[in-house]
Each structure stands twice: as structure tokens, then as C-alpha cells.
Design an enzyme around this catalytic site. Sequence first.
Site, PDB file in Angstrom:
ATOM      1  N   TYR A  61      -5.915   6.242  12.716  1.00 43.43           N
ATOM      2  CA  TYR A  61      -4.717   5.795  13.045  1.00 43.43           C
ATOM      3  C   TYR A  61      -4.471   5.909  14.567  1.00 43.43           C
ATOM      4  O   TYR A  61      -3.998   4.703  15.041  1.00 43.43           O
ATOM      5  CB  TYR A  61      -3.621   6.790  12.521  1.00 43.43           C
ATOM      6  N   TYR A 116      -3.993 -10.163  24.820  1.00 38.94           N
ATOM      7  CA  TYR A 116      -3.611 -11.719  24.695  1.00 38.94           C
ATOM      8  C   TYR A 116      -2.473 -12.084  25.608  1.00 38.94           C
ATOM      9  O   TYR A 116      -2.319 -13.381  26.002  1.00 38.94           O
ATOM     10  CB  TYR A 116      -3.035 -11.515  23.247  1.00 38.94           C
ATOM     11  N   ASN A 144      -5.126 -11.085  13.945  1.00 36.69           N
ATOM     12  CA  ASN A 144      -4.371 -12.249  13.111  1.00 36.69           C
ATOM     13  C   ASN A 144      -3.020 -12.338  13.452  1.00 36.69           C
ATOM     14  O   ASN A 144      -2.574 -13.577  13.754  1.00 36.69           O
ATOM     15  CB  ASN A 144      -4.304 -11.877  11.641  1.00 36.69           C
ATOM     16  N   PHE A 165       0.733  -1.305   0.198  1.00 40.44           N
ATOM     17  CA  PHE A 165       0.018   0.101  -0.141  1.00 40.44           C
ATOM     18  C   PHE A 165       0.943   1.260   0.270  1.00 40.44           C
ATOM     19  O   PHE A 165       0.571   2.128  -0.813  1.00 40.44           O
ATOM     20  CB  PHE A 165      -0.796   0.148   1.291  1.00 40.44           C
TER      21      PHE A 165
HETATM   22  P1  NAD Z   1       5.577   2.894   5.853  1.00 43.10           P
HETATM   23  O1  NAD Z   1       4.252   3.408   5.559  1.00 43.10           O
HETATM   24  O2  NAD Z   1       6.736   3.268   4.952  1.00 43.10           O
HETATM   25  O3  NAD Z   1       5.388   1.220   5.976  1.00 43.10           O
HETATM   26  C1  NAD Z   1       4.245   0.582   6.311  1.00 43.10           C
HETATM   27  C2  NAD Z   1       4.164  -0.594   5.686  1.00 43.10           C
HETATM   28  O4  NAD Z   1       3.122  -1.457   5.954  1.00 43.10           O
HETATM   29  C3  NAD Z   1       4.189  -0.263   4.003  1.00 43.10           C
HETATM   30  O5  NAD Z   1       5.179  -1.097   3.421  1.00 43.10           O
HETATM   31  C4  NAD Z   1       2.743  -0.693   3.343  1.00 43.10           C
HETATM   32  O6  NAD Z   1       2.641  -1.390   2.274  1.00 43.10           O
HETATM   33  C5  NAD Z   1       2.641  -1.921   4.515  1.00 43.10           C
HETATM   34  N1  NAD Z   1       1.070  -2.335   4.911  1.00 43.10           N
HETATM   35  C6  NAD Z   1       0.088  -1.315   5.251  1.00 43.10           C
HETATM   36  N2  NAD Z   1      -1.083  -1.761   5.288  1.00 43.10           N
HETATM   37  C7  NAD Z   1      -0.883  -3.069   5.190  1.00 43.10           C
HETATM   38  C8  NAD Z   1      -1.491  -4.438   5.243  1.00 43.10           C
HETATM   39  N3  NAD Z   1      -2.985  -4.281   5.415  1.00 43.10           N
HETATM   40  N4  NAD Z   1      -1.172  -5.563   5.064  1.00 43.10           N
HETATM   41  C9  NAD Z   1       0.415  -5.756   4.880  1.00 43.10           C
HETATM   42  N5  NAD Z   1       1.006  -4.451   4.792  1.00 43.10           N
HETATM   43  C10 NAD Z   1       0.486  -3.099   5.108  1.00 43.10           C
HETATM   44  O7  NAD Z   1       5.659   3.431   7.286  1.00 43.10           O
HETATM   45  P2  NAD Z   1       6.665   3.257   8.423  1.00 43.10           P
HETATM   46  O8  NAD Z   1       7.278   4.659   8.636  1.00 43.10           O
HETATM   47  O9  NAD Z   1       7.903   2.391   7.984  1.00 43.10           O
HETATM   48  O10 NAD Z   1       6.128   2.848   9.611  1.00 43.10           O
HETATM   49  C11 NAD Z   1       6.039   1.332   9.800  1.00 43.10           C
HETATM   50  C12 NAD Z   1       5.444   1.197  11.137  1.00 43.10           C
HETATM   51  O11 NAD Z   1       6.038   2.111  12.132  1.00 43.10           O
HETATM   52  C13 NAD Z   1       4.143   1.616  11.305  1.00 43.10           C
HETATM   53  O12 NAD Z   1       3.274   0.524  11.939  1.00 43.10           O
HETATM   54  C14 NAD Z   1       3.882   2.931  11.921  1.00 43.10           C
HETATM   55  O13 NAD Z   1       2.553   3.015  12.377  1.00 43.10           O
HETATM   56  C15 NAD Z   1       4.897   2.866  12.761  1.00 43.10           C
HETATM   57  N6  NAD Z   1       5.419   4.340  13.427  1.00 43.10           N
HETATM   58  C16 NAD Z   1       6.121   4.834  12.384  1.00 43.10           C
HETATM   59  C17 NAD Z   1       6.789   6.113  12.750  1.00 43.10           C
HETATM   60  C18 NAD Z   1       7.617   7.045  11.784  1.00 43.10           C
HETATM   61  O14 NAD Z   1       7.788   8.103  12.218  1.00 43.10           O
HETATM   62  N7  NAD Z   1       8.093   6.356  10.812  1.00 43.10           N
HETATM   63  C19 NAD Z   1       6.296   6.655  13.903  1.00 43.10           C
HETATM   64  C20 NAD Z   1       5.497   5.830  14.979  1.00 43.10           C
HETATM   65  C21 NAD Z   1       5.223   4.393  14.484  1.00 43.10           C
HETATM   66  N1  UDP Z   2      -4.875 -16.572  12.954  1.00 43.39           N
HETATM   67  C1  UDP Z   2      -3.849 -16.614  11.791  1.00 43.39           C
HETATM   68  N2  UDP Z   2      -2.761 -17.370  11.829  1.00 43.39           N
HETATM   69  C2  UDP Z   2      -2.713 -18.399  12.621  1.00 43.39           C
HETATM   70  C3  UDP Z   2      -3.669 -18.421  13.772  1.00 43.39           C
HETATM   71  C4  UDP Z   2      -4.789 -17.550  13.923  1.00 43.39           C
HETATM   72  O1  UDP Z   2      -4.127 -15.564  10.805  1.00 43.39           O
HETATM   73  O2  UDP Z   2      -1.750 -19.017  12.408  1.00 43.39           O
HETATM   74  C5  UDP Z   2      -6.066 -15.541  12.914  1.00 43.39           C
HETATM   75  C6  UDP Z   2      -7.275 -16.382  12.781  1.00 43.39           C
HETATM   76  O3  UDP Z   2      -7.862 -16.203  11.514  1.00 43.39           O
HETATM   77  C7  UDP Z   2      -7.980 -15.779  13.876  1.00 43.39           C
HETATM   78  C8  UDP Z   2      -7.266 -14.652  14.666  1.00 43.39           C
HETATM   79  O4  UDP Z   2      -5.945 -14.994  14.085  1.00 43.39           O
HETATM   80  O5  UDP Z   2      -9.317 -15.092  13.228  1.00 43.39           O
HETATM   81  C9  UDP Z   2      -7.220 -14.718  16.105  1.00 43.39           C
HETATM   82  O6  UDP Z   2      -6.728 -16.037  16.409  1.00 43.39           O
HETATM   83  P1  UDP Z   2      -7.097 -16.487  17.836  1.00 43.39           P
HETATM   84  O7  UDP Z   2      -6.618 -18.180  18.066  1.00 43.39           O
HETATM   85  O8  UDP Z   2      -6.640 -15.695  19.154  1.00 43.39           O
HETATM   86  O9  UDP Z   2      -8.708 -16.415  17.951  1.00 43.39           O
HETATM   87  P2  UDP Z   2     -10.044 -17.553  17.305  1.00 43.39           P
HETATM   88  O10 UDP Z   2      -9.328 -18.249  16.220  1.00 43.39           O
HETATM   89  O11 UDP Z   2     -10.091 -18.417  18.464  1.00 43.39           O
HETATM   90  O12 UDP Z   2     -11.051 -16.537  16.879  1.00 43.39           O
END
Ligand code: NAD
Ligand code: UDP
Length: 312
Positions: free
Chosen positions: A144, A158, A98, A35
Site C-alpha cells: 500500500y 506525467y 492507466n 473489491f
Molecule cells: P474503500 O475501500 O471504501 O474504497 C476503495 C474503492 O476502490 C472500493 O469501492 C473498491 O471496490 C475500489 N477498488 C479497489 N480496487 C479497485 C480496482 N482495481 N479497480 C476499480 N476499483 C477498485 O476505501 P476508502 O476509505 O473510500 O478510500 C478511498 C481512497 O482514499 C483510497 O485510494 C485510499 O487509499 C484513500 N485514502 C483513504 C483514507 C481513509 O482514511 N479512508 C486515508 C488515506 C487515503
Molecule cells: N490508457 C487508458 N485510457 C486512455 C489512454 C491510455 O487506459 O484513454 C492507458 C493505456 O493503456 C496506456 C496507459 O494508459 O498503457 C498510459 O498511457 P500513455 O499514453 O501515457 O502511454 P503509452 O500508451 O504511450 O504507453
Amino acid sequence: MEKVLVTGGAGFLGSHLCDRLVADGCDVLCVDNFFTGAKSNIAHLLSNPYFELMRHDVSFPLYVEIGKIYNLACPASPVHYQHDPVQTTKTSVHGAINMLGLAKRTNATILQASTSEVYGDPEVHPQTEDYWGRVNPIGPRSCYDEGKRCAETLFFDYHRQHQLRIKVVRIFNTYGPRMHPNDGRVVSNFIVQALRGEDITIYGNGEQTRSFCYVDDLIEAMVRMMGSPDELTGPINIGNPNEVTMLELAETVLSLTGSKSTLAYKPLPADDPRQRRPDISLAKSKLVWQPTVSLEDGLRETIAYFRRTLLG
Ligand code: NAD
Ligand code: UDP
Ligand code: UDP
């Protein structure tokens, strides 16, 4: 070899973390939906047999066998996380569920990249980990801030309910090479504007403060946190306590680039925090860590990166 998952591994911080883990001899699985990440950030790792890339969205389940998880997947800049705010919350919350489910099944230690945004626009300065924050739950930044707060809640539930080994780091503004040039964050904006000779956009009066940490310092702290004793769950602040106003940052960037750009004042975005500086006493004592790269040195590296990538 230790199998380590980095979600968001093709992003700015994630790609530096992958570099570090591969160099440390880990077997790294990078999961990213691209993304905001870029293949160019990790292209140099693709030929390494101990680096594997998987295109996947963490808001869907993921079944892999893994020993450690760094959960970084989430767009981090206001421009990107506000583009599709519902997806931002899904990524933080469903993504955390997840990855925690994955950690539970595989008995992996899991680290969450949380953020100083959990403190919102703070009344306590500098921010210590025991401050609960002042966050607007319904504003444009909430997807966010509240998504990250809920992810922290899930991590601690957890931990309490399923005895998971968790590590929560609250990252303060971090900058360095591989920042996205168009993500609207202040350091990349100012450098790109200065190099292109465009106006430097100061939001508000420029008196608001931030504290900027160079990426190498940040990665060192994350790796130390992952390697710390199980009792150390965090949350723990990581960042650089050197606080500057946006005007001071603009002047430093202008002087380091030698640019003739002029300042242009623009409206302050909604809910923009007025001040931010980490209290890093906990990281200093528990991780024996503190930042070592000065703002000027870090900016020089970052400017050199943008010169190479933007201007060829
Ligand atoms: P970034 O946007 O460069 O990196 C985020 C990465 O996550 C990207 O590669 C993006 O493609 C990926 N991504 C987004 N949604 C996703 C999804 N649903 N599934 C899989 N991948 C997904 O930002 P960053 O600066 O590298 O930040 C990384 C982490 O550190 C983030 O969680 C951010 O909240 C945290 N963070 C960063 C800062 C900063 O100053 N850079 C500060 C506080 C927290
Ligand atoms: N999950 C996953 N990978 C794994 C195990 C779990 O992505 O190897 C996901 C799964 O889809 C679930 C979530 O993690 O919805 C939370 O898992 P948990 O075992 O805590 O809860 P439950 O399966 O009992 O909802
Ligand atoms: N900012 C600015 N000009 C820009 C981009 C940002 O003055 O071109 C300001 C912004 O209003 C905020 C600070 O710089 O006060 C840091 O913004 P950023 O988006 O980098 O991070 P965050 O607000 O999430 O800390």
C-alpha cells in the site's frame, strides 16, 4: 455539464464524493470493481440520469471521454490491502498509469487520493508535505505505502513530461457513515464492538496516536483542490489535526454509545506508526479550508449509521 470520473466511487469516500458531485450538477461516471465497495453505497444514485456506474478494474485500460478524474480506486484498510498485496500494488501503479494515460488523451485534470502512509512511521511530527517519510519497502504494509508513493511519482512525472494538470492530496485517517463494518479500521472496529457489547480491541498499549477527519470535511477539501488554480499540484495534506490516542478514542466511543464493553489488549501489528498528525497549514492557506466537524459530532453520525445498518 462537466463529465467527472470517480474511480473507487462505490467505496466509502468515493460514494460521498459521488453524492457531492451529483449535487453540484456534474455528470458523474463511477468506476469500481467492487473489491471493497458496495452497491448499497450508491444505490440511491442509480436512478439519477447524471450518475452512471461501470464495473471495471482500473489496473486495465479504460477508454472514456472525461473532463475531470478523481482517482480513489484502491483498498484502504490494512485487512483489505494485505488480502492480495500484489493486486494492491497493481491497482495503485497500473491504475495510476492507466488513469494518467486517460487524462493525457482527454486533456482532463486528474486528482490522486494519496495517503499519509507515504510518511510511514514518521520522525517528523506533525507531518508537513516536504517530509519524505520513513517507509519500510519490504514489510506487510509496503504494498500500500510504496504503491501510493510510486503513484505520486507517476503523477509528477506525467506533470513534468506531459504537462498534465495534476492534484495530489495526502489523506489522513478519515471516518464516517459507509465505512465497511469489517475492514478492521479502528473507528469502525470500536463502534461495531461497542454496539455489539464485544471487547474493544486495543492493539499495543493504545498510546499510539492518529488524527481523525470526518468524511464531509474531507470531501469539501478534495472538491476545493480540484477547483484550485493549475499551479497548485500538491502534494497537500488533508485531514484533521486533532490528535488522539487509541485509548482516548475507545473511551469516547464507549461514552457516546453507552456501551458496557471492556478493553482487550492485542499485539501491535508490524510497522504500525506510533503517531500521526497532519500539518494542514498549506491546505488552510491555499484552499482556505479547515475541518469543522468535531470528533464527538462525527462519531455520533457514524454510530447512528452503524446502529441503522447493523442493528436494523
Ligand atoms: P474503500 O475501500 O471504501 O474504497 C476503495 C474503492 O476502490 C472500493 O469501492 C473498491 O471496490 C475500489 N477498488 C479497489 N480496487 C479497485 C480496482 N482495481 N479497480 C476499480 N476499483 C477498485 O476505501 P476508502 O476509505 O473510500 O478510500 C478511498 C481512497 O482514499 C483510497 O485510494 C485510499 O487509499 C484513500 N485514502 C483513504 C483514507 C481513509 O482514511 N479512508 C486515508 C488515506 C487515503
Ligand atoms: N490508457 C487508458 N485510457 C486512455 C489512454 C491510455 O487506459 O484513454 C492507458 C493505456 O493503456 C496506456 C496507459 O494508459 O498503457 C498510459 O498511457 P500513455 O499514453 O501515457 O502511454 P503509452 O500508451 O504511450 O504507453
Ligand atoms: N487499532 C486498534 N484496534 C483496532 C484496530 C486498530 O487499536 O481494533 C489501532 C491500530 O493498531 C493503529 C490505529 O488503531 O495504531 C489506526 O488503525 P487503522 O487500521 O484504522 O489505520 P492506520 O493504521 O492505517 O492509520
